[in-house]
Structure formats: C-alpha cells, structure tokens
Design an enzyme around this catalytic site. Structure first.
Site, PDB file in Angstrom:
ATOM      1  N   ASP A  31       7.708   6.635 -19.214  1.00  0.00           N
ATOM      2  CA  ASP A  31       6.271   6.882 -17.929  1.00  0.00           C
ATOM      3  C   ASP A  31       5.124   6.585 -19.667  1.00  0.00           C
ATOM      4  OD1 ASP A  31       3.509   6.985 -16.976  1.00  0.00           O
ATOM      5  OD2 ASP A  31       4.621   7.097 -15.820  1.00  0.00           O
ATOM      6  N   ASP A  51       5.911   2.847 -23.522  1.00  0.00           N
ATOM      7  CA  ASP A  51       6.016   1.475 -22.862  1.00  0.00           C
ATOM      8  C   ASP A  51       7.553   1.640 -22.164  1.00  0.00           C
ATOM      9  OD1 ASP A  51       3.411   0.919 -22.797  1.00  0.00           O
ATOM     10  OD2 ASP A  51       3.568  -0.523 -24.314  1.00  0.00           O
ATOM     11  N   TYR A 139      -2.089  -9.502  -9.168  1.00  0.00           N
ATOM     12  CA  TYR A 139      -1.774  -8.710  -9.014  1.00  0.00           C
ATOM     13  C   TYR A 139      -0.440  -9.521  -8.340  1.00  0.00           C
ATOM     14  CZ  TYR A 139       0.558  -4.881  -6.636  1.00  0.00           C
ATOM     15  OH  TYR A 139       1.717  -4.113  -5.432  1.00  0.00           O
ATOM     16  N   GLY A 279      -9.945 -10.973  -4.050  1.00  0.00           N
ATOM     17  CA  GLY A 279      -8.818 -11.129  -4.307  1.00  0.00           C
ATOM     18  C   GLY A 279      -7.757 -10.184  -2.600  1.00  0.00           C
TER      19      GLY A 279
HETATM   20  N1  LIG Z   1       0.240   2.098  -3.623  1.00  0.00           N
HETATM   21  C1  LIG Z   1       0.374   1.470  -3.379  1.00  0.00           C
HETATM   22  O1  LIG Z   1      -0.273   1.605  -1.732  1.00  0.00           O
HETATM   23  C2  LIG Z   1       1.830   0.839  -3.967  1.00  0.00           C
HETATM   24  C3  LIG Z   1       1.519  -0.201  -2.221  1.00  0.00           C
HETATM   25  C4  LIG Z   1       3.013  -1.775  -2.700  1.00  0.00           C
HETATM   26  C5  LIG Z   1       3.300  -1.748  -4.298  1.00  0.00           C
HETATM   27  N2  LIG Z   1       2.723  -0.192  -4.961  1.00  0.00           N
HETATM   28  C6  LIG Z   1       4.086  -0.625  -6.488  1.00  0.00           C
HETATM   29  O2  LIG Z   1       4.530   0.686  -6.594  1.00  0.00           O
HETATM   30  C7  LIG Z   1       4.489   0.881  -7.596  1.00  0.00           C
HETATM   31  C8  LIG Z   1       3.885   2.780  -7.882  1.00  0.00           C
HETATM   32  O3  LIG Z   1       2.385   2.982  -7.364  1.00  0.00           O
HETATM   33  P1  LIG Z   1       1.899   3.955  -7.495  1.00  0.00           P
HETATM   34  O4  LIG Z   1       1.004   3.827  -6.378  1.00  0.00           O
HETATM   35  O5  LIG Z   1       2.555   4.805  -7.573  1.00  0.00           O
HETATM   36  O6  LIG Z   1       0.910   3.022  -8.932  1.00  0.00           O
HETATM   37  P2  LIG Z   1       0.543   4.106  -9.984  1.00  0.00           P
HETATM   38  O7  LIG Z   1      -0.497   4.021 -10.770  1.00  0.00           O
HETATM   39  O8  LIG Z   1      -0.601   5.836  -9.818  1.00  0.00           O
HETATM   40  O9  LIG Z   1       1.600   4.442 -10.970  1.00  0.00           O
HETATM   41  C9  LIG Z   1       2.262   3.775 -11.726  1.00  0.00           C
HETATM   42  C10 LIG Z   1       3.117   4.617 -13.158  1.00  0.00           C
HETATM   43  O10 LIG Z   1       3.488   3.620 -13.575  1.00  0.00           O
HETATM   44  C11 LIG Z   1       2.489   3.805 -15.202  1.00  0.00           C
HETATM   45  N3  LIG Z   1       3.196   2.268 -16.463  1.00  0.00           N
HETATM   46  C12 LIG Z   1       2.392   1.852 -15.536  1.00  0.00           C
HETATM   47  N4  LIG Z   1       3.126   0.610 -16.510  1.00  0.00           N
HETATM   48  C13 LIG Z   1       3.585   1.900 -17.810  1.00  0.00           C
HETATM   49  C14 LIG Z   1       4.495   0.800 -18.719  1.00  0.00           C
HETATM   50  N5  LIG Z   1       4.218  -0.617 -18.783  1.00  0.00           N
HETATM   51  N6  LIG Z   1       5.555   1.402 -19.289  1.00  0.00           N
HETATM   52  C15 LIG Z   1       5.550   2.475 -18.733  1.00  0.00           C
HETATM   53  N7  LIG Z   1       5.256   3.201 -18.258  1.00  0.00           N
HETATM   54  C16 LIG Z   1       4.000   2.209 -17.331  1.00  0.00           C
HETATM   55  C17 LIG Z   1       1.930   4.748 -15.225  1.00  0.00           C
HETATM   56  O11 LIG Z   1       1.351   5.109 -15.834  1.00  0.00           O
HETATM   57  C18 LIG Z   1       1.421   5.327 -13.877  1.00  0.00           C
HETATM   58  O12 LIG Z   1       2.299   6.676 -14.565  1.00  0.00           O
HETATM   59  C19 LIG Z   1       3.678  -0.592  -8.302  1.00  0.00           C
HETATM   60  O13 LIG Z   1       4.706  -0.818  -8.982  1.00  0.00           O
HETATM   61  C20 LIG Z   1       2.912  -0.608  -7.575  1.00  0.00           C
HETATM   62  O14 LIG Z   1       2.832  -1.663  -8.311  1.00  0.00           O
HETATM   63  C21 LIG Z   1       1.894   0.468  -4.893  1.00  0.00           C
HETATM   64  O1  LIG Z   2     -13.259   2.629  -1.634  1.00  0.00           O
HETATM   65  C1  LIG Z   2     -12.886   1.104  -0.710  1.00  0.00           C
HETATM   66  C2  LIG Z   2     -11.743   0.788  -1.525  1.00  0.00           C
HETATM   67  C3  LIG Z   2     -10.738   0.045  -0.500  1.00  0.00           C
HETATM   68  N1  LIG Z   2     -11.839  -0.733   0.646  1.00  0.00           N
HETATM   69  C4  LIG Z   2     -10.790  -1.896   1.405  1.00  0.00           C
HETATM   70  O2  LIG Z   2      -9.879  -0.860   2.456  1.00  0.00           O
HETATM   71  C5  LIG Z   2      -8.735  -1.329   2.080  1.00  0.00           C
HETATM   72  C6  LIG Z   2      -7.270  -0.932   1.588  1.00  0.00           C
HETATM   73  O3  LIG Z   2      -7.439  -0.697  -0.179  1.00  0.00           O
HETATM   74  P1  LIG Z   2      -6.506   0.105  -1.176  1.00  0.00           P
HETATM   75  O4  LIG Z   2      -7.430  -0.544  -2.504  1.00  0.00           O
HETATM   76  O5  LIG Z   2      -6.556   1.363  -0.951  1.00  0.00           O
HETATM   77  O6  LIG Z   2      -5.204  -1.012  -1.402  1.00  0.00           O
HETATM   78  P2  LIG Z   2      -4.947  -2.423  -1.107  1.00  0.00           P
HETATM   79  O7  LIG Z   2      -4.780  -2.763   0.211  1.00  0.00           O
HETATM   80  O8  LIG Z   2      -5.944  -3.453  -2.055  1.00  0.00           O
HETATM   81  O9  LIG Z   2      -4.071  -2.066  -2.044  1.00  0.00           O
HETATM   82  C7  LIG Z   2      -2.571  -1.886  -1.564  1.00  0.00           C
HETATM   83  O10 LIG Z   2      -1.867  -2.386  -0.769  1.00  0.00           O
HETATM   84  C8  LIG Z   2      -1.162  -3.460  -0.870  1.00  0.00           C
HETATM   85  C9  LIG Z   2      -0.253  -4.010  -0.316  1.00  0.00           C
HETATM   86  O11 LIG Z   2      -0.684  -4.387   0.952  1.00  0.00           O
HETATM   87  C10 LIG Z   2      -0.711  -3.354  -2.534  1.00  0.00           C
HETATM   88  O12 LIG Z   2       0.461  -3.451  -2.583  1.00  0.00           O
HETATM   89  C11 LIG Z   2      -1.184  -2.501  -4.343  1.00  0.00           C
HETATM   90  O13 LIG Z   2      -0.903  -1.380  -5.006  1.00  0.00           O
HETATM   91  C12 LIG Z   2      -2.072  -1.604  -3.050  1.00  0.00           C
HETATM   92  O14 LIG Z   2      -2.968  -0.678  -4.337  1.00  0.00           O
HETATM   93  C13 LIG Z   2      -9.307  -2.504   1.081  1.00  0.00           C
HETATM   94  O15 LIG Z   2      -9.559  -4.220   2.432  1.00  0.00           O
HETATM   95  C14 LIG Z   2     -10.438  -3.033   0.838  1.00  0.00           C
HETATM   96  O16 LIG Z   2     -11.357  -3.526   0.708  1.00  0.00           O
HETATM   97  C15 LIG Z   2     -12.880  -0.443   0.522  1.00  0.00           C
HETATM   98  O17 LIG Z   2     -13.253  -0.917   1.548  1.00  0.00           O
HETATM   99  N2  LIG Z   2     -13.720   0.768   0.403  1.00  0.00           N
END
Ligand SMILES: NC(=O)c1ccc[n+]([C@@H]2O[C@H](COP(=O)([O-])OP(=O)(O)OC[C@H]3O[C@@H](n4cnc5c(N)ncnc54)[C@H](O)[C@@H]3O)[C@@H](O)[C@H]2O)c1
Ligand SMILES: O=c1ccn([C@@H]2O[C@H](COP(=O)(O)OP(=O)(O)O[C@H]3O[C@H](CO)[C@H](O)[C@H](O)[C@H]3O)[C@@H](O)[C@H]2O)c(=O)[nH]1
Length: 328
Positions: A31, A51, A139, A279
């Site tokens: 990480d 990275d 994204y 988006g």
């Molecule tokens: N959180 C969600 O709701 C959600 C939904 C769908 C998909 N995902 C996917 O799940 C994965 C994890 O998401 P998260 O919410 O834990 O995000 P996060 O930002 O908390 O974690 C991502 C981690 O990857 C590290 N990182 C980023 N780019 C890097 C690189 N090039 N080299 C090394 N480390 C790197 C960051 O420092 C961080 O620790 C992501 O791939 C995200 O797209 C998350």
């Molecule tokens: O302050 C805020 C934050 C979010 N939202 C709304 O809440 C919903 C959920 O937003 P999040 O930012 O929590 O999550 P996203 O749906 O944008 O995205 C998440 O889910 C996606 C898949 O559904 C992607 O994978 C992405 O990585 C992950 O962050 C969206 O309609 C957003 O517009 C608000 O109204 N106010």
C-alpha cells in the site's frame, strides 16, 4: 494460502486482510498510503509501502504466492470526473503492471475489486452480471477496462481470476472501518455530522425519479464482502475469469440512510439539499444470485440498521484518531 493484498491499509482491504488471517492465510500488504492508514494493516500481516507498480513485482518475485487480492485503487466517483488522468494512470496502468508481475511470476490466482459503477445507469434493477456495462464516470470506466484486461490474461496465460463487483460497502469489522483523510462516502459523512465533526450532510440531488427524490443504493456489510473474497479465492479456476455482483439486494435512498443513522445514533443530523453530484446514477441495486449459487455465499448482515450500527461503533471508538475529528 500465501496472499498479496494490495490496498490492505484501506477500508475494504484492511477488513479483508483480517478475515484472511483469521481463516489461516498468510498476508503481505502492499500500500502506498495515499488514502490508507498504516495502523489499519493487521499486526499479523507483512507490510511493504509503495505503489503497486513499483513494488508488487519484487514482492511476488521474492517468494511463491498463491494469490493476489487487488484492492488498491482511486475510487471516488466525483473526483474521477474532475481528474480522469488520476484514474487512468492510478487504476489502469497500476493494474496492468500488477497483471504483468502476476504473469511473470506464474502467480496462480487473482481476486479483483470491481464495482457496480461498471454498469452505469441501469436499464432495470436488480442489476445482473449480464446487464449492459455503460459506465457514467471515469472511475467505472477504468474498473471496466481492468476487468477486460483480466479476461484477456486469464484466456491467454491460464490465470484463475474473479472480479467482485461490489455495490456500496459499509459497516466495520474487527476494529477496521472507514477513516479516510478525505471522505466522500455517505454513511461515514452522516456519522461525522452526527458527531459534530462536520456542520451538515449535503443531499446530492432531490429530483431523481425515486420515491423520495434522492438516489438509491444497495449497501453491503464489509464483513459479508470479505467472506465472499475467501470463497472467490477457493473457487477460482485456471484460465477462467468469473464476475460476480455483491450487494444485499435492497435499495435505500439517501434520505432513508440519513434517517437510519439518526435512529441508530439517537442524534440530530443537520441536512442541506444540494444539486446532483456529477457521474451519479439514480438507482443501483444488485442481483447477487450468481454469487449465491456459484460461490455458496450469502449476505448475513443485510439490515441497514445493523450495518450503520457497526459503522457507528467503529466511528465513535476512533476518537482523536478520526481524520474528521476537530484538531486542537
Ligand atoms: N468502498 C466502496 O463502497 C467500494 C465499492 C465498490 C468497489 N470498491 C473498490 O474496492 C477497493 C477498495 O476500496 P476502499 O473503499 O477500501 O478504498 P480505500 O481508498 O479506503 O483503499 C484503497 C487503498 O489502496 C491504496 N492505494 C491506492 N492506489 C495505490 C497504488 N497505486 N499502490 C498502492 N496502494 C494504493 C490506498 O492507500 C488505500 O489504502 C477499491 O478498488 C474500490 O474501487 C469500493
Ligand atoms: O455527502 C454525500 C455523499 C454521498 N451522497 C449520495 O449518496 C449516494 C452514495 O454515495 P457514496 O459516495 O457513498 O457512494 P457511491 O454510490 O458514489 O460509490 C460507491 O459505490 C460505487 C458502486 O455503487 C463505487 O464502487 C464506489 O467505489 C463507491 O464509493 C450517492 O447518491 C451520493 O450522491 C450524498 O447525497 N451526500
């Protein structure tokens, strides 16, 4: 298994690393800490800072690994619209370098964090894996591009790969949860507002064609998600790339999430209505039937109040370690 976990200092990766260690696997986390926290990496894991493109090849070449769980990514929908270059380099180029390291070292398995954002605005819900993939933001487009690259690598090079398309991940497990320096996700933002760490929650869009005019999402507990990763690793077949949606199967609007957070915390949550965020699709709800039938997975923590309660317990316990906490 001996596993490389990229992004294991982040939210989902740190929970999955814990669950893998609890299941008896050996974990090395890579990480670069751009969004992750060093203290989120489980004590029992090895940690290499850097990275993915810079260090994964050396790590995989240094000893024989059984698999890679690839979480590392940039993952903010709004930021990806404003800074697509960060996403094409940070997600696609980094992941291509990882795939090359996997190929050169004959590492047999890969589980990739894909996303609901690959589908874009769905024609109908629940969304199936066979639904059209038309991302509405860079994204989602970068994650879809990586999925395509993985399909090519499995076919040509015999890699066993699984992409898990998560819907909205929330909750906490084993002392790990959401604690980002820049937070944009709805549930942690609402809980920070409940704690007084921010003035209010902005509701992005109140004119969607949904029951209450706000956007609808399918929230999946991070522990359920982590269990799916363990099953995906076991199920992966050489030369095949399987894709599975993972969600709880029901949708909650932004207003419903805020109401649930108010009920769980017993605190008032100030809200402001704001324009739509660029988006953002209106409604995202998963069909996880394929994961349920092929992987034998089932989500067990599907009630939104349970998911929020776990996130709330984690957020409160963070205290001064919360990046959102007011600094003295
Ligand atoms: N959180 C969600 O709701 C959600 C939904 C769908 C998909 N995902 C996917 O799940 C994965 C994890 O998401 P998260 O919410 O834990 O995000 P996060 O930002 O908390 O974690 C991502 C981690 O990857 C590290 N990182 C980023 N780019 C890097 C690189 N090039 N080299 C090394 N480390 C790197 C960051 O420092 C961080 O620790 C992501 O791939 C995200 O797209 C998350
Ligand atoms: O302050 C805020 C934050 C979010 N939202 C709304 O809440 C919903 C959920 O937003 P999040 O930012 O929590 O999550 P996203 O749906 O944008 O995205 C998440 O889910 C996606 C898949 O559904 C992607 O994978 C992405 O990585 C992950 O962050 C969206 O309609 C957003 O517009 C608000 O109204 N106010």
């Amino acid at each position: 298994m001996k596993l490389l976990v990229t992004g294991g200092a982040g939210y989902v990766g740190s929970v999955c690393a814990r669950v893998m260690i609890e299941a008896g696997h050996e974990v090395t986390v890579v990480d670069n800490l751009i969004t992750g926290n060093r203290d989120a990496v489980p004590d029992a894991a090895d940690f290499v800072e850097g990275d993915v493109s810079a260090v994964a090849a050396d790590v995989l070449g240094g000893s024989r690994f059984d698999g890679v769980l690839h979480f590392a990514a940039q993952s903010l929908v709004g930021e990806s619209v404003e800074h697509p270059e960060k996403y094409w380099y940070g997600n696609v180029v980094e992941s291509l370098d990882l795939l090359e390291a996997i190929r050169r070292t004959n590492t047999p398995r890969l589980v990739f964090s894909s996303t609901a954002a690959t589908y874009g605005e769905p024609e109908s819900v629940p969304i199936l894996e066979s639904s059209p993939t038309r991302p509405t933001n860079p994204y989602g487009a970068t994650k879809l591009a990586i999925d395509h690259a993985i399909t090519s690598y499995t076919g040509a090079h015999g890699l066993a790969a699984v992409s898990l398309r998560y819907f909205n991940v929330a909750g906490a497990y084993g002392g790990a949860g959401e604690n980002r320096r820049v937070e944009t996700h709805l549930i942690p933002i609402v809980l920070q507002a409940a704690l007084g760490h921010r003035e209010s929650v902005k509701i992005f869009g109140t004119d969607y064609h949904t029951d209450d005019g706000t956007a609808v999402r399918d929230y999946i507990h991070v522990y359920d998600l982590a269990r799916a990763h363990a099953l995906a690793l076991e199920s992966a077949v050489a030369g095949r790339h399987e894709i599975y949606n993972l969600g709880s199967g029901s949708g909650f609007s932004v207003r419903q999430v805020i109401e649930t957070c108010a009920d769980v915390t017993g605190l008032e949550i100030p809200v402001e209505e704001a324009p739509r965020r660029a988006g953002d699709p209106a409604v995202l709800i998963a069909s996880s039937d394929k994961a349920i039938s092929d992987l034998g997975w089932s989500p067990t923590n599907t009630a939104l109040p349970t998911i929020v309660a776990d996130a709330w317990e984690y957020t409160r316990a963070l205290g001064d370690r919360a990046h959102s906490a007011p600094r003295a």
